[in-house]
Design a protein around this motif. Structure first.
Motif, mmCIF file in Angstrom:
data_model
loop_
_atom_site.group_PDB
_atom_site.id
_atom_site.type_symbol
_atom_site.label_atom_id
_atom_site.label_comp_id
_atom_site.label_asym_id
_atom_site.label_seq_id
_atom_site.Cartn_x
_atom_site.Cartn_y
_atom_site.Cartn_z
ATOM 1 N N PRO A 54 0.807 -1.224 0.000
ATOM 2 C CA PRO A 54 0.000 0.000 0.000
ATOM 3 C C PRO A 54 0.840 1.275 0.000
ATOM 4 C CG PRO A 54 -0.065 -1.059 2.159
ATOM 5 C CD PRO A 54 0.606 -2.016 1.237
ATOM 6 N N GLU A 56 -0.669 4.102 0.903
ATOM 7 C CA GLU A 56 -1.219 4.887 1.999
ATOM 8 C C GLU A 56 -0.283 4.854 3.195
ATOM 9 O OE1 GLU A 56 -4.850 2.915 -0.005
ATOM 10 O OE2 GLU A 56 -2.735 2.500 0.342
ATOM 11 N N GLU A 58 -0.516 5.358 6.413
ATOM 12 C CA GLU A 58 -0.930 4.670 7.635
ATOM 13 C C GLU A 58 -1.067 3.173 7.444
ATOM 14 O OE1 GLU A 58 -2.386 7.284 6.341
ATOM 15 O OE2 GLU A 58 -2.052 8.904 7.785
ATOM 16 N N LYS A 59 -0.995 2.689 6.210
ATOM 17 C CA LYS A 59 -1.099 1.251 5.938
ATOM 18 C C LYS A 59 0.237 0.650 5.525
ATOM 19 C CE LYS A 59 -5.949 1.504 4.499
ATOM 20 N NZ LYS A 59 -6.920 1.234 3.405
ATOM 21 N N ASN A 60 1.276 1.460 5.476
ATOM 22 C CA ASN A 60 2.601 1.005 5.055
ATOM 23 C C ASN A 60 3.543 1.043 6.258
ATOM 24 O OD1 ASN A 60 5.459 1.485 3.980
ATOM 25 N ND2 ASN A 60 4.355 0.933 2.114
ATOM 26 N N LEU A 130 2.390 -3.017 12.868
ATOM 27 C CA LEU A 130 1.429 -2.968 11.773
ATOM 28 C C LEU A 130 1.486 -4.248 10.944
ATOM 29 C CD1 LEU A 130 -0.631 -1.374 10.005
ATOM 30 C CD2 LEU A 130 1.338 -0.543 8.699
#
Length: 308
Positions: A54, A56, A58-60, A130
């Motif tokens: 990703p 994005e 906040e998703k990486n 994450l």
């Protein structure tokens, strides 16, 4: 300095007896990153080559780690990150850790090094959280610091750097299947017997002693996992054969790299390391299973600057 290009190394975690607390840094396997200062506040992932990950922030994992660093500084600086992935996700050699460590190292450099390298570890751990739900440091610590690292404690975080014996080499074979860290963790038991724990403590102490005294035979005797390997090895095709082949060809020891499916072997000397690689290759060739092979010395420095 407004732009930096860095090499973000792969790592081997656990090293048989050191689940979640021990890792080493590889020297010639890793990703590359380009990080640039930006007039726009915050962190943006502008390019990813070599993996479907990703963009994005906040998703990486790189984005999350970078944001954690900027939050600690209460900084309104802006950065753009390009990631050139050469470590496959789910390979067991620290793909997410390389991205997390690289992001915080590069931004710290561009900001004039407000943090010592060791102090970057907690920010990189947020990327690991994450990736797998657990903020472990056994990959990000060696990626940042180089050599071997021991996480003596997580609360408070206490990381010990250990210099590698000069002739120690790693051979790593990655069968081309993906094994997610979260899935590999799901097979583990939450409780272990006292008998197995005692064996594991002895091996971990022996491995640390062997590294400090450069006693290769002690290192080999200590590379034994009583707790995790028996549960995870069934997820890896040909594991028992690969491990036995490595030992028969001179490996000091062999085991699962991180959560797998990669399998590592440590050896004394480059010649033996390549002999092991050849023998491992023959096993997977006969199984007709695609794989990647890596032979590397232990990287003493961790993340390094390529250009600025």
């Amino acid at each position: 300095m407004n732009e930096i290009k860095i090499f973000c190394p792969a790592t081997i975690a656990n090293l048989s007896c050191g689940f979640d607390v021990l890792g080493l840094c590889l020297d010639n396997v890793g990703d590359e990153m380009i990080i640039k200062k930006s007039a726009l506040k915050g962190v943006r992932i502008t390019k990813i080559v070599g993996a479907n990950l990703p963009l994005e922030t906040e998703k990486n994992v790189a984005g999350v780690a970078a944001l954690a660093l900027l939050k600690a500084l209460n900084s309104d600086a802006g950065f753009e990150i390009e990631i050139y992935k050469k470590i496959q996700a789910g390979s067991g050699i620290g793909s997410s850790a390389a991205s997390s460590a690289g992001a915080v190292f590069g931004i710290n450099e561009l900001l004039g090094r407000p943090f010592a390298t060791k102090d970057l570890v907690p920010f990189a751990m947020q990327g690991e959280k994450l990736a797998c739900g657990n903020a472990h440091a056994d990959n990000v610590a060696p990626a940042l610091l180089g050599g071997f690292t021991l996480v003596r404690s997580y609360a408070p975080l206490d990381i010990i750097q250990i210099e590698s014996p000069s002739e120690l080499y790693a051979t790593v074979v990655h069968p081309q299947i993906e094994l997610k860290t979260a899935d590999a963790r799901s097979v583990l038991k939450q409780n272990v017997s006292l008998q197995k724990a005692i064996i594991q403590w002895g091996n971990l102490g022996g491995l640390i002693a062997g590294l400090y005294t450069k006693d290769y035979h002690l290192i080999g005797r200590s590379l034994h996992d009583e707790i995790v390997e028996p549960l995870r090895s069934v997820l890896i095709p040909g594991f028992d054969v690969i491990k036995q082949t490595a030992l028969e060809n001179g490996a000091l020891g062999s085991g699962i790299s991180g959560s797998g499916p990669s399998i590592f072997a440590l050896s004394k000397g480059k010649t033996t390391a390549y002999k092991i690689a050849k023998a491992m290759s023959e096993v997977y060739d006969q199984m007709q299973l695609p794989y990647e092979m890596h032979v590397s010395r232990v990287n003493p420095d961790g993340v390094r600057i390529i250009e600025n």
